[in-house]
Write a protein that holds these residues in place. Structure first.
Motif, PDB file in Angstrom:
ATOM      1  N   ASN A 198       0.822  -1.200   0.000  1.00 16.50           N
ATOM      2  CA  ASN A 198       0.000   0.000   0.000  1.00 16.50           C
ATOM      3  C   ASN A 198       0.856   1.248   0.000  1.00 16.50           C
ATOM      4  OD1 ASN A 198      -2.444  -1.287  -0.041  1.00 16.50           O
ATOM      5  ND2 ASN A 198      -2.510  -1.504   2.183  1.00 16.50           N
ATOM      6  N   VAL A 199       1.894   1.219   0.865  1.00 14.22           N
ATOM      7  CA  VAL A 199       2.775   2.386   0.960  1.00 14.22           C
ATOM      8  C   VAL A 199       3.465   2.621  -0.378  1.00 14.22           C
ATOM      9  CG1 VAL A 199       4.819   3.330   2.082  1.00 14.22           C
ATOM     10  CG2 VAL A 199       3.096   2.147   3.433  1.00 14.22           C
ATOM     11  N   VAL A 200       3.936   1.520  -0.997  1.00 14.71           N
ATOM     12  CA  VAL A 200       4.618   1.650  -2.289  1.00 14.71           C
ATOM     13  C   VAL A 200       3.662   2.202  -3.346  1.00 14.71           C
ATOM     14  CG1 VAL A 200       5.723   0.358  -4.157  1.00 14.71           C
ATOM     15  CG2 VAL A 200       6.306  -0.146  -1.786  1.00 14.71           C
ATOM     16  N   THR A 201       2.419   1.658  -3.365  1.00  9.98           N
ATOM     17  CA  THR A 201       1.426   2.142  -4.337  1.00  9.98           C
ATOM     18  C   THR A 201       1.201   3.635  -4.164  1.00  9.98           C
ATOM     19  OG1 THR A 201       0.325   0.080  -3.776  1.00  9.98           O
ATOM     20  CG2 THR A 201      -0.773   1.493  -5.377  1.00  9.98           C
ATOM     21  N   LEU A 202       1.006   4.046  -2.900  1.00 12.95           N
ATOM     22  CA  LEU A 202       0.768   5.465  -2.630  1.00 12.95           C
ATOM     23  C   LEU A 202       1.957   6.307  -3.056  1.00 12.95           C
ATOM     24  CD1 LEU A 202      -1.096   5.646   0.791  1.00 12.95           C
ATOM     25  CD2 LEU A 202      -1.901   6.346  -1.439  1.00 12.95           C
ATOM     26  N   ALA A 203       3.178   5.789  -2.763  1.00 13.51           N
ATOM     27  CA  ALA A 203       4.388   6.539  -3.110  1.00 13.51           C
ATOM     28  C   ALA A 203       4.474   6.723  -4.623  1.00 13.51           C
ATOM     29  CB  ALA A 203       5.620   5.810  -2.583  1.00 13.51           C
ATOM     30  N   ILE A 204       4.122   5.651  -5.386  1.00 12.25           N
ATOM     31  CA  ILE A 204       4.176   5.754  -6.848  1.00 12.25           C
ATOM     32  C   ILE A 204       3.170   6.788  -7.334  1.00 12.25           C
ATOM     33  CG2 ILE A 204       3.679   4.504  -8.994  1.00 12.25           C
ATOM     34  CD1 ILE A 204       4.885   2.039  -7.649  1.00 12.25           C
ATOM     35  N   ILE A 205       1.959   6.768  -6.742  1.00 16.10           N
ATOM     36  CA  ILE A 205       0.936   7.736  -7.154  1.00 16.10           C
ATOM     37  C   ILE A 205       1.419   9.159  -6.895  1.00 16.10           C
ATOM     38  CG2 ILE A 205      -1.397   8.564  -6.701  1.00 16.10           C
ATOM     39  CD1 ILE A 205      -2.179   5.677  -6.096  1.00 16.10           C
ATOM     40  N   VAL A 206       1.973   9.364  -5.678  1.00 12.45           N
ATOM     41  CA  VAL A 206       2.447  10.713  -5.329  1.00 12.45           C
ATOM     42  C   VAL A 206       3.562  11.134  -6.282  1.00 12.45           C
ATOM     43  CG1 VAL A 206       3.632  12.050  -3.550  1.00 12.45           C
ATOM     44  CG2 VAL A 206       1.743  10.578  -2.923  1.00 12.45           C
ATOM     45  N   ALA A 207       4.472  10.198  -6.601  1.00  7.01           N
ATOM     46  CA  ALA A 207       5.580  10.523  -7.509  1.00  7.01           C
ATOM     47  C   ALA A 207       5.048  10.905  -8.886  1.00  7.01           C
ATOM     48  CB  ALA A 207       6.525   9.340  -7.618  1.00  7.01           C
ATOM     49  N   GLN A 208       4.020  10.165  -9.365  1.00  5.15           N
ATOM     50  CA  GLN A 208       3.429  10.482 -10.673  1.00  5.15           C
ATOM     51  C   GLN A 208       2.811  11.875 -10.659  1.00  5.15           C
ATOM     52  OE1 GLN A 208       0.782   7.150 -11.044  1.00  5.15           O
ATOM     53  NE2 GLN A 208       1.959   6.310 -12.759  1.00  5.15           N
ATOM     54  N   ILE A 209       2.094  12.182  -9.558  1.00 10.22           N
ATOM     55  CA  ILE A 209       1.451  13.499  -9.469  1.00 10.22           C
ATOM     56  C   ILE A 209       2.509  14.599  -9.499  1.00 10.22           C
ATOM     57  CG2 ILE A 209       0.096  14.999  -7.967  1.00 10.22           C
ATOM     58  CD1 ILE A 209      -1.367  12.467  -7.024  1.00 10.22           C
ATOM     59  N   MET A 210       3.609  14.367  -8.735  1.00 11.10           N
ATOM     60  CA  MET A 210       4.685  15.366  -8.696  1.00 11.10           C
ATOM     61  C   MET A 210       5.305  15.546 -10.084  1.00 11.10           C
ATOM     62  SD  MET A 210       4.908  16.842  -5.967  1.00 11.10           S
ATOM     63  CE  MET A 210       3.730  16.714  -4.665  1.00 11.10           C
ATOM     64  N   ALA A 211       5.450  14.424 -10.797  1.00  9.11           N
ATOM     65  CA  ALA A 211       6.063  14.483 -12.128  1.00  9.11           C
ATOM     66  C   ALA A 211       5.224  15.304 -13.088  1.00  9.11           C
ATOM     67  CB  ALA A 211       6.250  13.073 -12.675  1.00  9.11           C
ATOM     68  N   ILE A 212       3.915  15.442 -12.824  1.00  6.16           N
ATOM     69  CA  ILE A 212       3.074  16.289 -13.678  1.00  6.16           C
ATOM     70  C   ILE A 212       3.030  17.710 -13.142  1.00  6.16           C
ATOM     71  CG2 ILE A 212       0.732  16.706 -14.496  1.00  6.16           C
ATOM     72  CD1 ILE A 212       1.016  14.241 -15.708  1.00  6.16           C
ATOM     73  N   VAL A 213       2.807  17.838 -11.815  1.00  8.72           N
ATOM     74  CA  VAL A 213       2.552  19.164 -11.248  1.00  8.72           C
ATOM     75  C   VAL A 213       3.794  20.052 -11.315  1.00  8.72           C
ATOM     76  CG1 VAL A 213       1.993  20.389  -9.126  1.00  8.72           C
ATOM     77  CG2 VAL A 213       0.660  18.418  -9.791  1.00  8.72           C
ATOM     78  N   GLY A 214       4.967  19.473 -11.049  1.00  7.11           N
ATOM     79  CA  GLY A 214       6.200  20.274 -11.077  1.00  7.11           C
ATOM     80  C   GLY A 214       6.427  20.945 -12.421  1.00  7.11           C
ATOM     81  N   PRO A 215       6.584  20.160 -13.505  1.00  5.13           N
ATOM     82  CA  PRO A 215       6.764  20.783 -14.821  1.00  5.13           C
ATOM     83  C   PRO A 215       5.590  21.680 -15.212  1.00  5.13           C
ATOM     84  CG  PRO A 215       7.256  18.451 -14.929  1.00  5.13           C
ATOM     85  CD  PRO A 215       6.693  18.708 -13.574  1.00  5.13           C
ATOM     86  N   LEU A 216       4.388  21.323 -14.763  1.00  7.79           N
ATOM     87  CA  LEU A 216       3.221  22.128 -15.122  1.00  7.79           C
ATOM     88  C   LEU A 216       3.338  23.534 -14.546  1.00  7.79           C
ATOM     89  CD1 LEU A 216       0.419  22.265 -16.411  1.00  7.79           C
ATOM     90  CD2 LEU A 216      -0.518  21.645 -14.205  1.00  7.79           C
ATOM     91  N   LEU A 217       3.761  23.618 -13.255  1.00  8.39           N
ATOM     92  CA  LEU A 217       3.869  24.942 -12.634  1.00  8.39           C
ATOM     93  C   LEU A 217       4.920  25.779 -13.355  1.00  8.39           C
ATOM     94  CD1 LEU A 217       3.427  24.204  -8.857  1.00  8.39           C
ATOM     95  CD2 LEU A 217       1.825  25.170 -10.476  1.00  8.39           C
ATOM     96  N   LEU A 218       6.019  25.113 -13.742  1.00  6.40           N
ATOM     97  CA  LEU A 218       7.057  25.821 -14.502  1.00  6.40           C
ATOM     98  C   LEU A 218       6.484  26.291 -15.839  1.00  6.40           C
ATOM     99  CD1 LEU A 218      10.003  26.282 -13.710  1.00  6.40           C
ATOM    100  CD2 LEU A 218      10.620  24.513 -15.359  1.00  6.40           C
ATOM    101  N   ALA A 219       5.706  25.414 -16.468  1.00  3.11           N
ATOM    102  CA  ALA A 219       5.105  25.767 -17.756  1.00  3.11           C
ATOM    103  C   ALA A 219       4.144  26.939 -17.592  1.00  3.11           C
ATOM    104  CB  ALA A 219       4.350  24.563 -18.330  1.00  3.11           C
ATOM    105  N   VAL A 220       3.395  26.951 -16.477  1.00  2.00           N
ATOM    106  CA  VAL A 220       2.464  28.056 -16.223  1.00  2.00           C
ATOM    107  C   VAL A 220       3.248  29.363 -16.124  1.00  2.00           C
ATOM    108  CG1 VAL A 220       0.947  29.057 -14.494  1.00  2.00           C
ATOM    109  CG2 VAL A 220       0.652  26.689 -15.158  1.00  2.00           C
ATOM    110  N   ALA A 221       4.356  29.317 -15.339  1.00  3.49           N
ATOM    111  CA  ALA A 221       5.162  30.525 -15.165  1.00  3.49           C
ATOM    112  C   ALA A 221       5.649  31.028 -16.517  1.00  3.49           C
ATOM    113  CB  ALA A 221       6.340  30.230 -14.249  1.00  3.49           C
ATOM    114  N   TYR A 222       6.144  30.095 -17.360  1.00  2.00           N
ATOM    115  CA  TYR A 222       6.697  30.542 -18.640  1.00  2.00           C
ATOM    116  C   TYR A 222       5.625  30.824 -19.682  1.00  2.00           C
ATOM    117  CZ  TYR A 222      11.224  30.774 -16.885  1.00  2.00           C
ATOM    118  OH  TYR A 222      12.284  31.216 -16.156  1.00  2.00           O
TER     119      TYR A 222
END
Lengths: 330, 201
Positions: A4-28
């Motif tokens: 369960n912990v691993v599944t959650l960690a993967i989900i969180v990592a996937q979300i971060m992989a989208i949100v991080g670049p997205l915020l940068l893209a928003v700024a630019y």
């Protein structure tokens, strides 16, 4: 438990992989908008912070972050603070179902396009809550206009989506893109593409339909009482929404991650790059419209939504289903 | 499984809590906002139950359209909160009675299913390999076609009724004639006049 912990960690990592670049893209996106509009008006745009003004969005963000958050004394505090958060979060959660390439998607759900419609229909709450909680007439008028506008154009968007759905035969975004392998839907549904672009301009409250923040009559509309990070969240939400809507336009009409022609030099470039390039092309239309078109009058806006777009897209649904039925392509 | 279970209890808990807040919040606008939260969490519960299509339709229709109109009306009305509080105790028995009846009915429905020895899951058959959008569409447009058309006609009648009730002639209103505005050109709107000095027009 460990799974369960691993599944959650993967989900969180996937979300971060989208949100991080997205915020940068928003700024630019804000930087690109200022540069594009600058070029169209024979100016240079931001030039002083960093080379070609590239650090300008970072400086703007830092400035807003360091300002004091002012909450008006007559405001309804909880709703006032919740409103920008809702706007921002809604602009982000839509990305959960956007496929960047085949299989490159956080949640490949069967009702992907309905999910996006649901998320965009929720967007009206951030604006309404902000306008009401500010306890200010300008903000409230802006919120009223905005919600009427967003609801009106959502109906047209819904009908346009139906056109694409009956042609593709699926609500799943990946399957919609794969259905466009022979021909992008911009070719058979070209009038719908035009209507869709106009409707997403209205849905994101952008020029020439930016009546909710009509500075000449409403100061700046629903966000007039906001300052500092609360304002920044509205601002980021608006731009993230623009990028999301462009992504939807790309998936529905421009073949998502597919190359224009499936031959040698084009299919060397990986799918996600095509996807991002197409998003940039649609975003350019947003900037272009802002630089060139004058603002609509409110009655013109409502007339366009209800008396032009709605009957036209409904007619197109009948036409599309008729053609598909006649040629047995359903 | 435990993650799904935790999510279920979270969503169910928020749904019930916001349901309680709908009737106990002092500000009517807060009540509507809590109602929206309740809708939203019930949509989450639908997703957990595998009814993804219903979940999305619940959000698009109820949260995206119906609740927005509610919010509009409540925001525009100047509601006296104190006056609303006064009637609360008077209406409480009626509300409690309606709630009780609904609760008993729910128990009866689930009770009979138990007695008939058919698990509840069996009442929502989703064949393997068919998404629930397809499953709904397949029965809605074939078996229940007339009921579906009837629902459409009822909605149409409701729209016409609402429009005839609210549309009234409010005397002279300045209306915009778009085609007239679009077809206006320079020859119709600009005139060159020679103004004699000292005379004016």
């Amino acid at each position: 438990m460990v799974e369960n912990v691993v599944t959650l960690a993967i989900i969180v990592a996937q979300i971060m992989a989208i949100v991080g670049p997205l915020l940068l893209a928003v700024a630019y996106t804000t930087w690109a908008e200022r540069k594009v509009i600058g070029a169209m008006q024979l100016r240079q745009g931001p030039m002083t912070v960093g080379p070609w003004g590239l650090l300008q969005p970072i400086a703007d963000g830092a400035k807003l972050f360091l300002k004091e958050t002012v909450i008006p004394s007559g405001a309804n505090k909880v709703v006032f603070i919740a409103a920008p958060m809702i706007t921002f979060v809604l602009a982000l959660i839509g990305w959960a179902v956007i496929p960047f390439a085949e299989g490159w998607v956080i949640a490949d759900i069967n009702v992907g396009i309905l999910y996006l419609l649901a998320v965009s229909s929720l967007g009206v709450y951030g604006v309404v809550m902000a306008g009401w909680a500010s306890n200010s007439r300008y903000a409230f008028l802006g919120a009223m206009r905005s919600s009427a506008q967003m609801i009106s154009y959502e109906i047209a968007i819904g009908l346009i989506i139906i056109n694409v759905l009956i042609t593709a035969g699926s609500l799943n975004l990946t399957e919609i893109v794969l259905a466009q392998q022979s021909v992008w839907y911009i070719i058979p549904h070209f009038p719908m593409f035009i209507v869709f672009i106009a409707a997403i301009l209205a849905e994101t409250n952008r020029h020439p339909f930016d009546l909710p923040e009509d500075e000449s009559s409403l100061v700046t509309g629903y966000n007039v009482e906001y300052s500092s990070m609360a304002f920044a969240l509205f601002f980021l939400g608006e731009y993230a929404n623009m990028i999301l809507m462009s992504a939807i336009a790309v998936i529905l009409f421009l073949g998502g991650w597919l190359p224009p022609i499936d031959i040698a030099p084009f299919n060397w470039i990986p799918g996600p790059i095509w996807f991002i390039l197409k998003i940039c092309a649609v975003l350019f239309i947003f900037f272009w419209a802002r630089a060139t078109l004058p603002r609509y009058r409110y009655d013109q806006l409502m007339r366009l939504g209800w008396k032009v777009f709605l009957p036209f897209s409904l007619l197109w649904v009948v036409l599309t289903s008729g053609v598909l039925l006649a040629f047995d392509m359903l | 499984m435990t993650v799904a279970l935790a999510v279920f209890y979270l969503l169910a808990g928020i749904t019930i809590a916001s349901g309680v807040m709908v009737i106990s919040a002092r500000n009517p606008v807060h009540s509507v906002l809590f109602m929206i939260l309740a809708f939203f969490n019930s949509a989450g519960l639908f997703v957990l139950a595998g009814a993804e299509f219903l979940a999305m339709v619940l959000i698009v229709v109820y949260v995206g359209a119906v609740a927005v109109l509610f919010l509009f009306v409540v925001m525009m009305l100047d509601i006296d909160v104190v006056a609303m509080r006064q009637g609360f105790m008077k209406y409480l028995p009626v509300g409690a009675l309606v709630g009780l009846v609904l609760l008993i009915e729910l128990f009866l429905v689930f009770g009979t299913l138990r007695i008939a020895d058919a698990p509840i899951a069996a009442s929502v058959p989703t064949p393997e390999g068919v998404t629930n959008t397809e499953a709904l569409g397949a029965v809605l447009y074939t078996e229940y076609f007339f009921a579906f058309q009837l629902a459409g006609i009822i909605l149409l009648v409701a729209i016409i009724g609402a429009i005839t009730l609210t549309l009234r002639d409010r005397g002279p209103i300045k209306r915009q004639n778009i085609s007239e505005q679009v077809h206006r050109d320079r020859t119709k709107s600009v005139r060159m006049r020679r103004v004699e000095p000292g005379r004016g027009l």
